[in-house]
Design an enzyme around this catalytic site. Structure first.
Site, PDB file in Angstrom:
ATOM      1  N   ASP A 154      35.930  43.001  34.867  1.00  0.00           N
ATOM      2  CA  ASP A 154      35.530  42.636  36.225  1.00  0.00           C
ATOM      3  C   ASP A 154      35.985  43.788  37.120  1.00  0.00           C
ATOM      4  O   ASP A 154      37.168  43.933  37.403  1.00  0.00           O
ATOM      5  CB  ASP A 154      36.229  41.318  36.599  1.00  0.00           C
ATOM      6  CG  ASP A 154      36.110  40.979  38.080  1.00  0.00           C
ATOM      7  OD1 ASP A 154      35.360  41.668  38.793  1.00  0.00           O
ATOM      8  OD2 ASP A 154      36.779  40.019  38.505  1.00  0.00           O
ATOM      9  N   LYS A 159      33.913  50.406  45.512  1.00  0.00           N
ATOM     10  CA  LYS A 159      32.753  49.637  45.013  1.00  0.00           C
ATOM     11  C   LYS A 159      31.672  49.511  46.088  1.00  0.00           C
ATOM     12  O   LYS A 159      30.489  49.428  45.783  1.00  0.00           O
ATOM     13  CB  LYS A 159      33.236  48.258  44.575  1.00  0.00           C
ATOM     14  CG  LYS A 159      32.178  47.367  43.969  1.00  0.00           C
ATOM     15  CD  LYS A 159      32.827  46.137  43.361  1.00  0.00           C
ATOM     16  CE  LYS A 159      31.822  45.123  42.874  1.00  0.00           C
ATOM     17  NZ  LYS A 159      32.496  43.974  42.242  1.00  0.00           N
ATOM     18  N   GLU A 215      28.464  38.669  38.281  1.00  0.00           N
ATOM     19  CA  GLU A 215      29.790  38.051  38.386  1.00  0.00           C
ATOM     20  C   GLU A 215      29.744  36.524  38.403  1.00  0.00           C
ATOM     21  O   GLU A 215      30.469  35.883  37.625  1.00  0.00           O
ATOM     22  CB  GLU A 215      30.528  38.603  39.616  1.00  0.00           C
ATOM     23  CG  GLU A 215      31.022  40.026  39.349  1.00  0.00           C
ATOM     24  CD  GLU A 215      31.330  40.836  40.588  1.00  0.00           C
ATOM     25  OE1 GLU A 215      31.384  40.251  41.691  1.00  0.00           O
ATOM     26  OE2 GLU A 215      31.508  42.050  40.458  1.00  0.00           O
ATOM     27  N   ASP A 275      31.269  32.562  45.007  1.00  0.00           N
ATOM     28  CA  ASP A 275      32.138  33.676  44.607  1.00  0.00           C
ATOM     29  C   ASP A 275      32.387  34.613  45.795  1.00  0.00           C
ATOM     30  O   ASP A 275      31.545  35.452  46.120  1.00  0.00           O
ATOM     31  CB  ASP A 275      31.437  34.427  43.447  1.00  0.00           C
ATOM     32  CG  ASP A 275      32.235  35.621  42.956  1.00  0.00           C
ATOM     33  OD1 ASP A 275      33.312  35.895  43.495  1.00  0.00           O
ATOM     34  OD2 ASP A 275      31.760  36.294  42.017  1.00  0.00           O
TER      35      ASP A 275
END
Ligand code: AMP
Length: 577
Positions: free
Chosen positions: A7, A69, A146, A169
């Site tokens: 992850d 990211k 994810e 999420d």
């Protein structure tokens, strides 16, 4: 050989593997179950990843990269310690650190991985993530979404129940929501929606701004208005780090004191921040962002043709779902308590490890779990339309509708729009607006060699293939001749060429080994440097030259030479005491 699940988060990353048929988190070399996604160049230009880098950040913000990211899939360079890096390269260093931690823990080489990305990541962001894996020396077996990974982790524990779950999420930098059906061992994503630029770091930023503004009003000092740029950056980094801690405390307390001692010197006097914030005040700061997530929840529900009452369980994933306001809004919306028995920081990596196990055959899909995912956005091409006798360009024509089950291949037939047209420019877009300029441009290519003739005579088939990793391939064919355009695909912004990847791979490997080598001899060098102060004359010269030799060998990344000079330096140090 183990295949790991990673992850790769905006703020934190985690890695897991399959032990038997159960996924387990692999602790990093410092023992942490998650690793801050922070990259730093020490003053010795040594690369530091993780908690140590995060701890040292306030003192050296210019030598630290965080939240990289958010730049994946762009050409934006990141300046760290005066050197410029591509986002993929920094992500590769983080992946490399996780890979090495896994190798240390498992006692074997790790060369393959399943890496997760936000469901709402676009093509360029996915490709950049894949490239980061390659640069880190990992064969990226699969890129998975994810929330899907989290649903797999949940599904594994609840395989016997047939139900609809909603995975909410909210991580450090991104928000995803997926509606998932679990039935007879199948985890089927019905729809996903999200926002690639909404997460816990935005809460931290809002709190940082609040502290600055409040301090201006109570103490009359604007903390970002004086000092050198470096001092201001250090102050910002310190307040931001503090903001994250305060935010976390507000998840369990209703009032938190904010004490940041000696943050600056102003008019020759030290300045400290002393104030407090209530949970209510914090909630007001993040309310709009929290409500934005609910809009995405509605979108995912609508696309899956389900209502709130059809959802049997709401599963909260990502560290930011610990914020009480978030939990309250979600629970109010669904009229039920959310599931919290699944660890929000670990579920995604665990699910990725299960996916890795499915891939390697360690998990038997005939008995176990099967995963079906969707493409969360509409993909299509640009067309011209005839309006009032005029040819008007810039219209978006969908080919793959959003939330189609993947893998999927769809074709559409188009015709030439002008007489004697011999080429066509295929422009590929992602989005839901009827105008291409309101959507995201993905790539374009030219198909040449169309036989000349009156407009509308020649047909062109455009084929979109979206695979299970979420990568899109587009092909155009002239129907009459069979000629295809696969060639002239222009380089897409935000993606590296194969040569760039190989060069970056060699550099990252060498940087990493260099820092690993540096770690091995660091204590001898430090002792040598300390002893420089207490030696003189010839002895000092010998010591300086020994230190110089080992540093040059480190620069060359030559292990044998480093070891040789380490022995020489050690002997010299023994001689000198
Ligand atoms: P993730 O990427 O899922 O690890 O999420 C990390 C984000 O969760 C970061 O922005 C953290 O600050 C945030 N976070 C972690 N713990 C808490 C907490 N107790 N309260 C609020 N936010 C948290």
């Amino acid at each position: 050989m183990a295949v790991i699940g990673i992850d790769l988060g905006t703020t934190n990353s985690a890695v897991a593997y399959l032990k038997g048929e159960k996924p387990e988190i692999i602790p990093n070399t410092e023992g942490g179950r998650t690793t801050p996604s922070v990259f730093q160049l020490s003053i010795n230009d040594e690369i530091i990843i993780g908690q140590n880098a995060k701890n040292a950040m306030p003192g050296m913000p210019d030598r630290t990269a965080t939240e990289v990211k958010r730049l994946m899939g762009t050409d934006e360079m990141v300046m760290v310690g005066g050197q410029s890096y591509r986002p993929e390269t920094i992500s590769a260093h983080i992946l490399m650190h996780l890979k090495k931690s896994a190798e240390d823990y498992l006692g074997e080489m790790v060369t393959e991985a399943v890496i997760t990305v936000p469901a709402y990541f676009n093509d360029a962001q996915r490709k950049a993530t894949q490239k980061a894996g390659e640069i880190a020396g990992l064969k990226v077996e699969r890129i998975i979404n994810e929330p899907t990974a989290a649903a797999i982790a949940y599904g594994l524990e609840n395989i016997d129940k047939n139900q609809h779950i909603l995975v909410y999420d909210l991580g450090g930098g991104t928000f995803d929501v997926s509606v998932v059906e679990i039935f007879e061992g199948v985890v089927e994503v019905k729809a996903s929606a999200g926002d690639n630029n909404l997460g816990g770091v935005d809460f931290d930023n809002a709190l940082t701004d609040w502290i600055i503004e409040n301090f201006k009003q109570t103490d009359g000092i604007d903390l970002f208005s004086f000092g050198t740029p470096e001092e201001i950056n250090q102050r910002k980094a310190r307040i931001k780090l503090e903001s994250e801690n305060i935010k976390k405390s507000l998840s369990s307390q209703t009032n938190v004191n904010i004490n940041i001692p000696f943050i600056a010197i102003h008019n020759n006097a030290p300045v400290s921040v002393n104030m407090s914030i209530t949970r209510e005040e914090f909630d007001a700061l993040i309310k709009d962002m929290a409500l934005k997530t609910l809009v995405e929840v509605d979108k995912a529900l609508e696309d899956s043709r389900l209502g709130v009452s059809d959802i049997d369980e709401v599963v909260l994933i990502g560290g930011s779902t610990r914020v009480p306001l978030i939990q309250q809004l979600v629970e109010d919306k669904f009229g039920k308590k959310a599931k919290k028995d699944i660890n929000p920081d670990e579920a995604v990596a665990l699910g990725a490890a299960v996916q890795a196990g499915i891939k390697t055959g360690q998990i038997d899909t005939s008995k176990g779990i099967m995963v079906i995912d969707v493409c969360p956005y509409t993909l299509g091409t640009e067309v011209v339309r005839q309006i009032g006798g005029q040819t008007v360009p810039g219209f978006f024509d969908p080919i793959i509708p959003r939330n189609s089950t993947i893998p999927i291949t769809e074709s559409k037939r188009y015709y030439t729009v002008s007489d004697n047209q011999t080429s066509v420019n295929v422009n590929v877009f992602q989005g839901d607006n009827q105008y291409t300029d309101q959507n995201i441009f993905l790539s374009d290519f030219i198909l040449e060699g169309i036989p000349a003739g009156p407009r509308g005579q020649e047909a062109i088939d455009v084929k979109f293939s979206y695979d299970i990793n979420g990568t899109l391939q587009v092909e155009a064919t002239i129907v009459s001749t069979g000629r295809k355009a696969s060639a002239i695909v222009k380089t897409q912004a935000g993606t590296m060429t194969e040569q760039e990847v190989s060069a970056a791979r060699a550099q990252v490997e060498s940087d990493y080994e260099k820092s690993e080598l540096y770690q091995e001899v660091k204590s001898v060098i430090t002792r040598g440097e300390r002893m420089l102060n207490s030696t003189e004359g010839l002895e000092k010269e010998k010591l300086m030259s020994a230190l110089q030799n080992i540093k040059i060998a480190l620069e060359k990344n030559d292990r044998a030479l480093v070891q040789k000079y380490e022995e020489e330096l050690t002997d010299l140090l023994i001689e000198l005491v």
